[in-house]
Design a protein around this motif. Structure first.
Motif, PDB file in Angstrom:
ATOM      1  N   HIS A 139     -31.767  53.428   3.300  1.00  0.00           N
ATOM      2  CA  HIS A 139     -32.199  53.042   4.252  1.00  0.00           C
ATOM      3  C   HIS A 139     -34.101  53.260   4.242  1.00  0.00           C
ATOM      4  CE1 HIS A 139     -27.824  53.228   5.385  1.00  0.00           C
ATOM      5  NE2 HIS A 139     -28.464  53.159   6.360  1.00  0.00           N
ATOM      6  N   GLU A 140     -34.460  54.471   3.320  1.00  0.00           N
ATOM      7  CA  GLU A 140     -35.868  55.054   3.065  1.00  0.00           C
ATOM      8  C   GLU A 140     -36.498  53.451   2.938  1.00  0.00           C
ATOM      9  OE1 GLU A 140     -39.245  56.803   4.567  1.00  0.00           O
ATOM     10  OE2 GLU A 140     -36.576  57.125   4.727  1.00  0.00           O
ATOM     11  N   VAL A 141     -36.540  52.902   1.800  1.00  0.00           N
ATOM     12  CA  VAL A 141     -36.896  51.541   0.962  1.00  0.00           C
ATOM     13  C   VAL A 141     -36.911  50.878   2.124  1.00  0.00           C
ATOM     14  CG1 VAL A 141     -36.093  50.188  -0.964  1.00  0.00           C
ATOM     15  CG2 VAL A 141     -36.062  52.188  -1.303  1.00  0.00           C
ATOM     16  N   GLU A 142     -35.882  50.506   2.772  1.00  0.00           N
ATOM     17  CA  GLU A 142     -35.443  49.362   3.326  1.00  0.00           C
ATOM     18  C   GLU A 142     -36.601  49.313   4.507  1.00  0.00           C
ATOM     19  OE1 GLU A 142     -32.493  47.354   6.695  1.00  0.00           O
ATOM     20  OE2 GLU A 142     -32.462  49.778   5.882  1.00  0.00           O
ATOM     21  N   ARG A 143     -37.055  50.663   5.024  1.00  0.00           N
ATOM     22  CA  ARG A 143     -37.389  50.561   6.279  1.00  0.00           C
ATOM     23  C   ARG A 143     -39.416  50.812   5.685  1.00  0.00           C
ATOM     24  NH1 ARG A 143     -40.831  54.516   8.455  1.00  0.00           N
ATOM     25  NH2 ARG A 143     -41.052  55.839   5.852  1.00  0.00           N
TER      26      ARG A 143
ATOM     27  N   GLY B   9     -40.450  64.809   1.882  1.00  0.00           N
ATOM     28  CA  GLY B   9     -39.447  63.622   2.132  1.00  0.00           C
ATOM     29  C   GLY B   9     -38.563  62.847   1.369  1.00  0.00           C
ATOM     30  N   ARG B  10     -38.668  61.807   1.553  1.00  0.00           N
ATOM     31  CA  ARG B  10     -38.399  60.585   1.092  1.00  0.00           C
ATOM     32  C   ARG B  10     -38.915  58.736   0.781  1.00  0.00           C
ATOM     33  NH1 ARG B  10     -33.334  62.580   2.509  1.00  0.00           N
ATOM     34  NH2 ARG B  10     -32.034  62.966   1.005  1.00  0.00           N
ATOM     35  N   GLU B  11     -40.358  59.358   1.620  1.00  0.00           N
ATOM     36  CA  GLU B  11     -40.667  58.527   2.040  1.00  0.00           C
ATOM     37  C   GLU B  11     -41.914  57.776   0.671  1.00  0.00           C
ATOM     38  OE1 GLU B  11     -44.108  56.836   5.224  1.00  0.00           O
ATOM     39  OE2 GLU B  11     -43.658  58.831   5.708  1.00  0.00           O
ATOM     40  N   GLY B  12     -42.413  59.023   0.234  1.00  0.00           N
ATOM     41  CA  GLY B  12     -43.282  58.690  -1.002  1.00  0.00           C
ATOM     42  C   GLY B  12     -42.529  58.301  -2.345  1.00  0.00           C
ATOM     43  N   LEU B  13     -40.806  58.205  -2.176  1.00  0.00           N
ATOM     44  CA  LEU B  13     -40.167  57.632  -3.069  1.00  0.00           C
ATOM     45  C   LEU B  13     -40.075  55.806  -3.097  1.00  0.00           C
ATOM     46  CD1 LEU B  13     -37.764  60.281  -3.797  1.00  0.00           C
ATOM     47  CD2 LEU B  13     -39.906  60.215  -5.577  1.00  0.00           C
ATOM     48  N   ALA B  14     -40.026  55.957  -1.718  1.00  0.00           N
ATOM     49  CA  ALA B  14     -39.422  54.462  -1.426  1.00  0.00           C
ATOM     50  C   ALA B  14     -41.157  53.595  -1.687  1.00  0.00           C
ATOM     51  CB  ALA B  14     -38.642  54.796   0.167  1.00  0.00           C
ATOM     52  N   LEU B  15     -41.722  54.125  -1.086  1.00  0.00           N
ATOM     53  CA  LEU B  15     -43.340  53.402  -1.147  1.00  0.00           C
ATOM     54  C   LEU B  15     -42.817  53.464  -2.823  1.00  0.00           C
ATOM     55  CD1 LEU B  15     -45.601  52.096   0.153  1.00  0.00           C
ATOM     56  CD2 LEU B  15     -46.405  54.420  -0.497  1.00  0.00           C
TER      57      LEU B  15
ATOM     58  N   ILE C 279     -51.047  48.073  -3.113  1.00  0.00           N
ATOM     59  CA  ILE C 279     -52.262  47.792  -4.230  1.00  0.00           C
ATOM     60  C   ILE C 279     -51.729  46.782  -4.325  1.00  0.00           C
ATOM     61  CG2 ILE C 279     -53.423  48.439  -6.196  1.00  0.00           C
ATOM     62  CD1 ILE C 279     -52.481  51.511  -5.412  1.00  0.00           C
ATOM     63  N   TYR C 280     -50.381  46.341  -4.377  1.00  0.00           N
ATOM     64  CA  TYR C 280     -50.476  44.772  -5.513  1.00  0.00           C
ATOM     65  C   TYR C 280     -49.395  44.236  -4.874  1.00  0.00           C
ATOM     66  CZ  TYR C 280     -50.991  48.650  -9.582  1.00  0.00           C
ATOM     67  OH  TYR C 280     -51.191  49.176 -10.508  1.00  0.00           O
ATOM     68  N   LYS C 281     -49.796  44.099  -3.300  1.00  0.00           N
ATOM     69  CA  LYS C 281     -48.748  43.322  -2.662  1.00  0.00           C
ATOM     70  C   LYS C 281     -48.579  41.972  -3.210  1.00  0.00           C
ATOM     71  CE  LYS C 281     -47.932  43.425   2.684  1.00  0.00           C
ATOM     72  NZ  LYS C 281     -48.032  43.859   3.480  1.00  0.00           N
ATOM     73  N   GLU C 282     -47.638  42.015  -2.915  1.00  0.00           N
ATOM     74  CA  GLU C 282     -47.074  40.456  -2.313  1.00  0.00           C
ATOM     75  C   GLU C 282     -46.168  40.000  -1.352  1.00  0.00           C
ATOM     76  OE1 GLU C 282     -47.990  37.739  -4.883  1.00  0.00           O
ATOM     77  OE2 GLU C 282     -48.548  39.101  -6.190  1.00  0.00           O
ATOM     78  N   SER C 283     -47.461  39.318  -0.527  1.00  0.00           N
ATOM     79  CA  SER C 283     -46.783  39.385   1.308  1.00  0.00           C
ATOM     80  C   SER C 283     -45.323  38.567   0.886  1.00  0.00           C
ATOM     81  CB  SER C 283     -47.370  38.358   1.929  1.00  0.00           C
ATOM     82  OG  SER C 283     -47.361  37.238   1.376  1.00  0.00           O
TER      83      SER C 283
ATOM     84  N   ALA D  15     -41.163  52.784  -5.076  1.00  0.00           N
ATOM     85  CA  ALA D  15     -40.568  51.571  -5.734  1.00  0.00           C
ATOM     86  C   ALA D  15     -41.359  49.986  -5.229  1.00  0.00           C
ATOM     87  CB  ALA D  15     -38.928  52.051  -4.792  1.00  0.00           C
ATOM     88  N   VAL D  16     -41.198  50.222  -3.946  1.00  0.00           N
ATOM     89  CA  VAL D  16     -41.804  48.462  -2.890  1.00  0.00           C
ATOM     90  C   VAL D  16     -42.247  48.702  -3.943  1.00  0.00           C
ATOM     91  CG1 VAL D  16     -42.161  47.895  -0.997  1.00  0.00           C
ATOM     92  CG2 VAL D  16     -40.797  48.874  -0.820  1.00  0.00           C
ATOM     93  N   LEU D  17     -44.039  49.613  -4.013  1.00  0.00           N
ATOM     94  CA  LEU D  17     -44.879  48.483  -4.541  1.00  0.00           C
ATOM     95  C   LEU D  17     -44.732  48.033  -6.622  1.00  0.00           C
ATOM     96  CD1 LEU D  17     -47.544  51.933  -4.139  1.00  0.00           C
ATOM     97  CD2 LEU D  17     -47.671  49.651  -3.235  1.00  0.00           C
ATOM     98  N   ALA D  18     -43.226  48.832  -6.471  1.00  0.00           N
ATOM     99  CA  ALA D  18     -43.094  48.560  -8.209  1.00  0.00           C
ATOM    100  C   ALA D  18     -42.765  47.069  -7.965  1.00  0.00           C
ATOM    101  CB  ALA D  18     -42.101  49.112  -8.302  1.00  0.00           C
ATOM    102  N   ALA D  19     -42.309  46.909  -6.913  1.00  0.00           N
ATOM    103  CA  ALA D  19     -41.056  45.612  -6.719  1.00  0.00           C
ATOM    104  C   ALA D  19     -42.721  44.033  -6.600  1.00  0.00           C
ATOM    105  CB  ALA D  19     -40.470  45.574  -5.900  1.00  0.00           C
TER     106      ALA D  19
END
Length: 245
Positions: A19-23, A214-220, A1-5, A222-226
């Protein structure tokens, strides 16, 4: 949604969440420039830091990032007694700080429904509210930050409740006053995270629950927040990230 490439992200904490955030970050085209899982002094050049560490070091990690001019996204819980000092640090250094006790979009929607439910149930004091959270045995703090957020948001709208009291099962529920809202914390197996709100009367029970797979939703989240904080200053949370209007 907010993606900065092609963001350059530094990870503080490289455990299960790291590890999940990295993936997830790599799958969205970002670069991980550092994975820090021990004491550190100076950050490498990066567009944002994502921090999932431990309660005892979270505040120091957050303020060091802010002082070095790095936007930081943190999901560590159990350190919020130092929240006001972190806010002051952001103001003093014109920093960027995104915090959430849970980055799951589903949990945020759960919170909105929970607040609405509390407003309704305030008219029916014969229903006794309670909160229960269950997490894996490796989670160090209790109650979970999410459970504490949920309970505090309930208290804002329940006239009969004024404070939270948490306990860790299998201990018995402690003696408590009528104005205390109980949170039961359970540590079991490898459960990612389940939160349950109950309103119980003599006649029936109303239940609202969220179960993470699982942790994927949390990691996603966090990355969206970044991605969201790029180019911004100030303090942000999930209410800023998720646009419902």
């Amino acid at each position: 949604i907010y993606k900065e490439s092609d963001m350059r992200i530094c990870l503080l904490g490289y455990g299960r969440m790291g590890h999940e955030v990295e993936r997830v970050a790599l799958s969205r085209g970002h670069e991980i420039v550092a994975k820090i899982d021990s004491e550190w002094d100076t950050l490498p050049s990066c567009d944002a830091v994502i921090e999932f560490t431990r309660p005892g070091v979270a505040y120091e990690n957050i303020t060091k990032c802010i002082k070095q001019g790095a936007p930081i996204v943190s999901g560590t819980t159990g350190w919020l007694e130092q929240w006001d000092k972190a806010v002051e640090c952001v103001k003093q250094h014109d920093g960027t700080f995104f915090y959430a006790s849970n980055f799951s979009i589903g949990v945020y929607l759960f919170r909105l429904i929970n607040v609405y439910m509390a407003k309704l149930m305030n008219h029916y004091p014969n229903y006794l509210p309670s909160v229960e959270e269950t997490h894996h045995i490796h989670k160090l703090d209790y109650p979970s930050g999410t459970a504490l957020t949920i309970a505090n948001e309930m208290i804002e709208h329940l006239d009969a409740k004024s404070e939270v009291l948490a306990y860790l099962e299998p201990n018995k529920a402690p003696s408590h006053s009528d104005d205390q809202l109980l949170i039961a914390s359970i540590r079991k197996d490898s459960i990612p995270g389940t939160h349950v709100v109950k309103y119980e009367s003599k006649e029936d029970v109303l239940t609202l629950s969220h179960e993470a797979k699982g942790r994927e939703g949390l990691a996603l989240g966090a990355v969206l927040a970044a991605e969201f904080v790029v180019g911004k200053k100030g303090i942000y949370g999930m209410e800023d990230l998720i646009q419902l209007d």
